[in-house]
Design a protein around this motif. Structure first.
Motif, mmCIF file in Angstrom:
data_model
loop_
_atom_site.group_PDB
_atom_site.id
_atom_site.type_symbol
_atom_site.label_atom_id
_atom_site.label_comp_id
_atom_site.label_asym_id
_atom_site.label_seq_id
_atom_site.Cartn_x
_atom_site.Cartn_y
_atom_site.Cartn_z
ATOM 1 N N VAL A 4 -13.612 1.120 5.743
ATOM 2 C CA VAL A 4 -12.856 1.120 4.495
ATOM 3 C C VAL A 4 -13.307 2.271 3.602
ATOM 4 O O VAL A 4 -12.492 3.061 3.095
ATOM 5 C CB VAL A 4 -13.027 -0.230 3.761
ATOM 6 C CG1 VAL A 4 -12.355 -0.181 2.388
ATOM 7 C CG2 VAL A 4 -12.445 -1.364 4.595
ATOM 8 N N TRP A 5 -14.629 2.383 3.418
ATOM 9 C CA TRP A 5 -15.156 3.459 2.578
ATOM 10 C C TRP A 5 -14.905 4.820 3.204
ATOM 11 O O TRP A 5 -14.588 5.790 2.496
ATOM 12 C CB TRP A 5 -16.653 3.247 2.330
ATOM 13 C CG TRP A 5 -16.920 2.093 1.416
ATOM 14 C CD1 TRP A 5 -17.446 0.872 1.736
ATOM 15 C CD2 TRP A 5 -16.649 2.032 0.015
ATOM 16 N NE1 TRP A 5 -17.515 0.060 0.632
ATOM 17 C CE2 TRP A 5 -17.029 0.748 -0.442
ATOM 18 C CE3 TRP A 5 -16.113 2.937 -0.908
ATOM 19 C CZ2 TRP A 5 -16.903 0.364 -1.766
ATOM 20 C CZ3 TRP A 5 -15.984 2.548 -2.240
ATOM 21 C CH2 TRP A 5 -16.383 1.271 -2.652
ATOM 22 N N GLY A 124 2.811 -7.386 9.993
ATOM 23 C CA GLY A 124 3.461 -7.695 8.723
ATOM 24 C C GLY A 124 2.861 -6.909 7.574
ATOM 25 O O GLY A 124 3.587 -6.398 6.713
ATOM 26 N N ALA A 125 1.531 -6.796 7.536
ATOM 27 C CA ALA A 125 0.867 -6.036 6.478
ATOM 28 C C ALA A 125 1.241 -4.563 6.542
ATOM 29 O O ALA A 125 1.514 -3.920 5.519
ATOM 30 C CB ALA A 125 -0.651 -6.207 6.593
ATOM 31 N N ILE A 126 1.281 -4.012 7.754
ATOM 32 C CA ILE A 126 1.634 -2.601 7.933
ATOM 33 C C ILE A 126 3.077 -2.352 7.501
ATOM 34 O O ILE A 126 3.376 -1.382 6.795
ATOM 35 C CB ILE A 126 1.419 -2.187 9.405
ATOM 36 C CG1 ILE A 126 -0.077 -2.184 9.739
ATOM 37 C CG2 ILE A 126 2.018 -0.814 9.676
ATOM 38 C CD1 ILE A 126 -0.373 -2.060 11.219
ATOM 39 N N ALA A 127 3.987 -3.228 7.916
ATOM 40 C CA ALA A 127 5.397 -3.065 7.561
ATOM 41 C C ALA A 127 5.606 -3.188 6.055
ATOM 42 O O ALA A 127 6.388 -2.432 5.458
ATOM 43 C CB ALA A 127 6.236 -4.102 8.301
ATOM 44 N N LEU A 128 4.896 -4.120 5.409
ATOM 45 C CA LEU A 128 5.040 -4.313 3.963
ATOM 46 C C LEU A 128 4.575 -3.080 3.200
ATOM 47 O O LEU A 128 5.251 -2.607 2.267
ATOM 48 C CB LEU A 128 4.236 -5.541 3.525
ATOM 49 C CG LEU A 128 4.359 -5.946 2.048
ATOM 50 C CD1 LEU A 128 5.785 -6.357 1.734
ATOM 51 C CD2 LEU A 128 3.392 -7.084 1.722
ATOM 52 N N ALA A 129 3.409 -2.532 3.590
ATOM 53 C CA ALA A 129 2.895 -1.344 2.910
ATOM 54 C C ALA A 129 3.802 -0.144 3.142
ATOM 55 O O ALA A 129 4.024 0.668 2.234
ATOM 56 C CB ALA A 129 1.476 -1.034 3.401
ATOM 57 N N THR A 247 -2.966 2.740 7.447
ATOM 58 C CA THR A 247 -2.319 1.847 6.479
ATOM 59 C C THR A 247 -3.107 1.821 5.183
ATOM 60 O O THR A 247 -2.531 1.896 4.089
ATOM 61 C CB THR A 247 -2.188 0.430 7.051
ATOM 62 O OG1 THR A 247 -1.437 0.465 8.265
ATOM 63 C CG2 THR A 247 -1.476 -0.484 6.061
ATOM 64 N N LEU A 248 -4.429 1.691 5.265
ATOM 65 C CA LEU A 248 -5.254 1.723 4.060
ATOM 66 C C LEU A 248 -5.072 3.036 3.321
ATOM 67 O O LEU A 248 -5.073 3.073 2.080
ATOM 68 C CB LEU A 248 -6.730 1.524 4.435
ATOM 69 C CG LEU A 248 -7.737 1.627 3.277
ATOM 70 C CD1 LEU A 248 -7.415 0.605 2.193
ATOM 71 C CD2 LEU A 248 -9.158 1.431 3.790
ATOM 72 N N TRP A 285 -3.425 -7.413 2.184
ATOM 73 C CA TRP A 285 -3.175 -8.310 3.322
ATOM 74 C C TRP A 285 -3.886 -7.789 4.567
ATOM 75 O O TRP A 285 -4.525 -8.552 5.295
ATOM 76 C CB TRP A 285 -1.666 -8.407 3.549
ATOM 77 C CG TRP A 285 -1.226 -9.388 4.591
ATOM 78 C CD1 TRP A 285 -2.027 -10.263 5.294
ATOM 79 C CD2 TRP A 285 0.114 -9.605 5.065
ATOM 80 N NE1 TRP A 285 -1.263 -11.006 6.162
ATOM 81 C CE2 TRP A 285 0.039 -10.631 6.045
ATOM 82 C CE3 TRP A 285 1.346 -9.047 4.740
ATOM 83 C CZ2 TRP A 285 1.179 -11.080 6.711
ATOM 84 C CZ3 TRP A 285 2.471 -9.504 5.391
ATOM 85 C CH2 TRP A 285 2.395 -10.511 6.377
ATOM 86 N N LEU A 286 -3.789 -6.466 4.801
ATOM 87 C CA LEU A 286 -4.446 -5.878 5.962
ATOM 88 C C LEU A 286 -5.955 -6.091 5.901
ATOM 89 O O LEU A 286 -6.590 -6.471 6.898
ATOM 90 C CB LEU A 286 -4.137 -4.373 6.030
ATOM 91 C CG LEU A 286 -4.840 -3.609 7.155
ATOM 92 C CD1 LEU A 286 -4.237 -3.989 8.500
ATOM 93 C CD2 LEU A 286 -4.743 -2.111 6.934
#
Length: 291
Positions: A4-5, A124-129, A247-248, A285-286
């Motif tokens: 993440v970082w 779902g998280a990828i599609a939403l973002a 995605t992040l 969400w991801l």
């Protein structure tokens, strides 16, 4: 949490690299500005690897590693070409939104090529973002032709394929921690890309090559930032599926909108605010399902 970082650091460094490259475009041309990130990034990455070699065992390169790195390197160069083609024929918002479909294609390609699990929650998280990026771009889709949409989606898919190639190269190394593996693959990739760009510019754009050499000080800045950003992208790829990393990275769209509104007094529509909200929800969400 390291990935993440690493992703957030890479996104910030990439913004600086893009600014440095943009400043060079008028002087060295689009191809020359693109080549700078490879030609002037390689020395920084290579010197870092040489400095670490006495203290950390450098992983041995096998055929699979070289093949995956070559795939990533070639796909990234091709993606850049389609990106420039899209930006030339479409508005910036349309081009950006189309290319940011990369996480979706990345997740699908990763599931097929690397057999990485693609559960409904991650997808779902990828599609939403990604939907959030489309809305936040403020693009006027009525002006987007089929050709522009095709080149933009192709650019995003090729960027996704390049990330898969880089992650495949990282996973194929027989030993080493995530940092030394990332640095090793970075040096290999930059060497392949530098060789390709030198051959191309030597044959087709010698004027641009000479211009790069004349502006070596500015080119070094762009190359250093590019190598730094790529190293942290690769660290992220070494620790988690590439789709998670990319995605992040979409959070940079929100930051860019906030900065443009604060510094340049650019207004933000309700639809764009909704899009930014979807990006934040998708990224959250991801993280909830992967961290």
């Amino acid at each position: 949490m390291i990935w993440v970082w690493a992703t957030l650091i890479a996104a910030v460094a990439q913004t600086g690299r893009n600014a440095a490259q943009a400043g060079l475009t008028a002087s060295v041309g689009t191809v020359g500005a693109t080549a700078v990130r490879f030609l002037f990034g390689l020395p920084f990455a290579a010197l870092s690897l040489i400095a670490l070699a006495p203290f950390v065992a450098v992983p041995a390169l096998g055929g699979n590693t070289v093949a995956y790195a070559a795939l990533g390197a070639a796909a990234q160069i091709g993606a850049t070409a389609f990106m420039l083609l899209t930006m030339r024929g479409q508005g910036f918002g349309v081009a950006t939104a189309l290319m940011k479909t990369e996480p979706v294609t990345l997740a699908i390609i990763g599931a097929v090529v690397l057999a990485e699990p693609l559960g409904p929650a991650r997808l779902g998280a990828i599609a939403l973002a990604t939907l959030g990026v489309v809305l936040a771009s403020g693009a006027r889709w009525s002006r987007a032709g089929l050709r522009g949409i095709a080149t933009g989606v192709t650019a995003g898919a090729l960027f996704g394929l390049s990330s898969i190639g880089f992650r495949g190269a990282l996973l194929s190394l027989p030993e080493g921690g995530f940092f030394i593996r990332a640095l090793t693959v970075l040096v290999l990739t930059l060497a392949l890309q530098s060789a390709a760009m030198l051959i191309w510019m030597g044959l087709r754009d010698r004027r641009g090559l000479c211009a790069i050499l004349r502006m070596w000080r500015q080119s070094l800045t762009a190359g250093a930032l590019g190598a730094f950003a790529s190293l942290f992208w690769f660290i992220g790829f070494a620790l988690t599926p590439a789709a998670n990393v990319r995605t992040l990275a979409l959070i940079e769209v929100v930051l860019a909108q906030l900065v443009s509104g604060r510094l340049f007094r650019q207004s933000t529509t309700a639809l764009q605010l909704c899009g930014m909200g979807l990006i934040v929800l998708g990224v959250g969400w991801l993280l909830a399902v992967t961290v």
